[in-house]
Design a protein around this motif. Sequence first.
Motif, short mmCIF file in Angstrom:
data_model
loop_
_atom_site.label_atom_id
_atom_site.label_comp_id
_atom_site.label_asym_id
_atom_site.label_seq_id
_atom_site.Cartn_x
_atom_site.Cartn_y
_atom_site.Cartn_z
N THR A 392 -2.47 57.71 17.94
CA THR A 392 -1.99 56.32 18.03
C THR A 392 -3.08 55.32 18.36
O THR A 392 -2.84 54.12 18.33
CB THR A 392 -0.91 56.22 19.12
N ASP A 393 -4.30 55.78 18.68
CA ASP A 393 -5.32 54.85 19.19
C ASP A 393 -6.34 54.39 18.16
O ASP A 393 -7.33 53.74 18.50
CB ASP A 393 -6.05 55.47 20.39
N GLY A 394 -6.16 54.75 16.89
CA GLY A 394 -7.06 54.25 15.85
C GLY A 394 -8.42 54.93 15.82
O GLY A 394 -9.36 54.37 15.24
N ARG A 395 -8.56 56.10 16.37
CA ARG A 395 -9.85 56.80 16.39
C ARG A 395 -10.33 57.11 14.98
O ARG A 395 -9.54 57.24 14.04
CB ARG A 395 -9.75 58.09 17.21
N ARG A 396 -11.63 57.27 14.84
CA ARG A 396 -12.22 57.50 13.52
C ARG A 396 -12.02 58.94 13.03
O ARG A 396 -11.77 59.18 11.85
CB ARG A 396 -13.72 57.18 13.56
N PHE A 397 -12.16 59.89 13.95
CA PHE A 397 -12.03 61.31 13.62
C PHE A 397 -10.93 61.92 14.48
O PHE A 397 -10.54 61.34 15.49
CB PHE A 397 -13.36 62.02 13.87
N PRO A 398 -10.42 63.08 14.12
CA PRO A 398 -9.32 63.66 14.89
C PRO A 398 -9.64 63.85 16.38
O PRO A 398 -8.74 63.81 17.21
CB PRO A 398 -9.09 65.02 14.21
N TRP A 399 -10.92 64.07 16.72
CA TRP A 399 -11.31 64.35 18.10
C TRP A 399 -11.84 63.12 18.84
O TRP A 399 -12.08 63.17 20.05
CB TRP A 399 -12.38 65.44 18.12
N GLY A 400 -12.08 62.02 18.14
CA GLY A 400 -12.63 60.83 18.79
C GLY A 400 -13.39 59.96 17.80
O GLY A 400 -13.15 60.02 16.59
N ASN A 401 -14.34 59.19 18.31
CA ASN A 401 -15.06 58.23 17.46
C ASN A 401 -16.48 58.67 17.09
O ASN A 401 -17.17 57.97 16.36
CB ASN A 401 -15.13 56.86 18.15
N VAL A 402 -16.92 59.81 17.62
CA VAL A 402 -18.28 60.29 17.34
C VAL A 402 -18.21 61.53 16.45
O VAL A 402 -17.51 62.49 16.76
CB VAL A 402 -19.02 60.63 18.66
N TRP A 403 -18.95 61.48 15.36
CA TRP A 403 -18.95 62.59 14.42
C TRP A 403 -19.56 63.84 15.06
O TRP A 403 -20.59 63.79 15.72
CB TRP A 403 -19.74 62.23 13.16
N ASP A 404 -18.93 65.00 14.82
CA ASP A 404 -19.42 66.28 15.33
C ASP A 404 -19.10 67.35 14.30
O ASP A 404 -17.96 67.79 14.18
CB ASP A 404 -18.78 66.61 16.67
N ALA A 405 -20.13 67.78 13.56
CA ALA A 405 -19.92 68.75 12.47
C ALA A 405 -19.43 70.09 12.98
O ALA A 405 -18.85 70.87 12.22
CB ALA A 405 -21.22 68.94 11.69
#
Length: 530
Positions: A392-405
Amino acid sequence: MRIVYIIVPFIMSIMLPYNTLMSKEIKKEEQKVSQKKDPVPHTQTNITKNKLCPECNRIYPGDVNFCSVDGKELIEYTEELLICPACKQKANPGEKFCKNDGTQLILQSPTDKKTSLPDKKVEINLPPDATQEEKTKAAMYHFMEGNRLREEMNDFEGALEEYKKAESLNPKLPSLHFHMGGIYWKLGNQREALTHLDKCKTLLETQPPETKLDENYQKTLQDVKVYISKLEKGLKPSEKNQRKELTLAERDERMKKALVENREKWSEMILIPAGKFIMGTTEDEFIPEETPQHEVHLDTYYIDKYEVTNAQYWEFLQYLKTTGDHSKCFPGEPKGKDHTPGTPHTGWDYPYFDYPDYPVSRVDWYDAYAYAAWAGKRLPSEAEWEKSARGTDGRRFPWGNVWDAKRCNVGPDAPLSVGSFEYGKSPYGCLDIIGSISEWCNDWYHPEYYQTSPSMNPKGPENSTGMRIIKGGSLFAPYAYKMRCAVRIFGKPEDRNKSIGFRCAKDYKQETGKTAKEASKQEDKVKEVH
């Protein structure tokens, strides 16, 4: 067609105990030979000392102590200088192919380098009552001698003779049969090549559980199957059909077993509660079709925890095959569709589909629609998919806003089994929502839909635009920006490729008082394969 030996490091790792067993014996023989002649001094003109990573086999300069990839401590490694057989140019340390013409490098010939070949071949004479350990040692010597003849001398006939000797002593070495398959292919004998690649596949499939847990195991086995598939193209039609029928029969048994063991797990659905969430992207991202970012309210619904697997889709195909019932298919789908996955170049017999826990791919929108309806479900709307992915918070990725391969299934060597990245699950617990494969949604696509879309349960444009929505960047996405939850992809309903699959959704009916798992169990009873 050229068989590329990219899977040898993994197969060779299976044989490390045998290599260790043989090393002492070979050193003893080498010492005997060296005592009978004056050794050629090793100088910087004919040998280069480097260091080797024992884990990934990368070569480093001598002043480096640890591998930059996996952190393993390097060991001393001596690599004799190689030369291009075409242009005769010497290679730099670590090179395997000529930088001028791409030719595979070989050791310098005896005329250029007196130390490239041993002066005397070590003869292995076993007594009639030789122990299994002695036979194993002898087999490894012949195997390594065959490798030397193949790699250094391009002597395929000589290498094959050594491999045959090794096979007679120890026929259970996967890499031995892999190399024999390659040699027979080089010599134009496709049938023998297939025989030995089949043996390699069988031996890999019977490895102990701890070996199968290795992250490279499934990819190695799949690569062997791909080579087999390529060689089969050169067979007569009758031979092709015979092998295809056998392969599909083996697959059927594998799928049945996997469904017995994993049906409940793969059928699990997640309840997404009613409420608002943030959909789309802000204007400063400069992606018009994802703007404006807006608030959307969705009613409660269910969505699959996992992407639909090969085994689940196989069961659907078995149902269609045995009943001929296409009543659940989309009314406007092309005539004559049987919903078998594949492309003009990669059909249902492709080795990828042998793996029960891989997400089914190479399916079009009509296939996904038909499966979902048969399973008592439906395809998710774009909004439902996006809320399930980002919360619900508009995050960029499922885990948050920082990419982590490390949190998702990306890259050519990533494990393909569904649910491999628990650490990258969405706020609601959906797995492989990013990476793995992209997923069909139910909506029609329009680049300006967000400008006028309703704020309550949007379902996409009412009329056909010729394109359906696809969500979720696949493991083939070129860069992380394409992996954001808000990214909008689209394709024609009949499009198929290796990067697209799907998961299902389902309406929530409060009056039934049933959970999604309970409902799935009831449906599974109806879908028994006869």
